[in-house]
Design an enzyme around this catalytic site. Sequence first.
Site, PDB file in Angstrom:
ATOM      1  N   SER A 161       0.862  -1.368  -0.080  1.00 28.11           N
ATOM      2  CA  SER A 161      -0.203   0.337   0.110  1.00 28.11           C
ATOM      3  C   SER A 161       1.068   0.810   0.151  1.00 28.11           C
ATOM      4  O   SER A 161       1.855   1.004   0.528  1.00 28.11           O
ATOM      5  CB  SER A 161      -1.044  -0.105   1.690  1.00 28.11           C
ATOM      6  N   TYR A 195      -0.433  -0.660  11.133  1.00 29.23           N
ATOM      7  CA  TYR A 195      -1.379  -0.916   9.062  1.00 29.23           C
ATOM      8  C   TYR A 195       0.156  -0.786   7.963  1.00 29.23           C
ATOM      9  O   TYR A 195       0.296  -1.448   7.867  1.00 29.23           O
ATOM     10  CB  TYR A 195      -2.433  -0.139   8.631  1.00 29.23           C
TER      11      TYR A 195
END
Length: 262
Positions: A156, A169
């Site tokens: 990501s 995350y």
Amino acid sequence: MTSAKTSLLTGRPLDGRVAVVTGASSGMGAATARRLAELGAAVAVVARRKEKLDALAADIASTRGRVLVLPVDVTDRVAVRTAADQVAAELGPADLVFNNAGVQLISAIDELKVDDWQRQIDLNVTGVMNVIAAFLPHLTAAADRGAAADLINMSSIAATRILEKYSIYSGTKAYISHLTRLIRIELGRKNVRVSAIEPGMVDTELPDHVTDPDASALMSGLLHDIECLRDTDVAETVAFITALPRHVNISELTILPTAQPI
């Protein structure tokens, strides 16, 4: 289904290949499984939600695609190894692995949501490693016989952006991006291509897991203000990477909505 307007590839450039897609029950995983099958690959779809996998498999089979449903939790190492054996027995050894399963749970670090921390580490890190461990022998065997072999890890842009409340995350995705750079050195020598995809805002169900109000506001604002990526855009990216000639490895690719500012 990927439309002709956005499709980069035509024909069946992945004929004869065996693909494994984790996190295949929805979003980018489901779209990628459909696209790889459309391009000729036999596809094993892996996720926990069997009913969604069955629906996906019926969709793929309706267009004469070859598909194997594997309802597996990738955090279970033994189950993933068993799944790898099933793939080899029913479709043949995998030569394309899209390591996509993941979860996004956003909170301020001082909220001490340690269960959420652990869940992200278990799925985004340990789950990814379990898949690599189970399918790497398939990939190296494919490369040894002169075939294309691809390991694609889903990261990501959070791996490199400084986003408040995304610490755990983002940390898991930074691990994935750097892991990919490191193992590519070893596996590239064996002619296994290793890639990381780092997408920006994708209009999938992943933001639905976010309960933090600030993070939810950021995501809903982006979804409202710009044309976000679609799951089919990511699927087309995976297809492009894997359809390249065997000696070409796109090792790291960031894909953003054109208007995304961060």
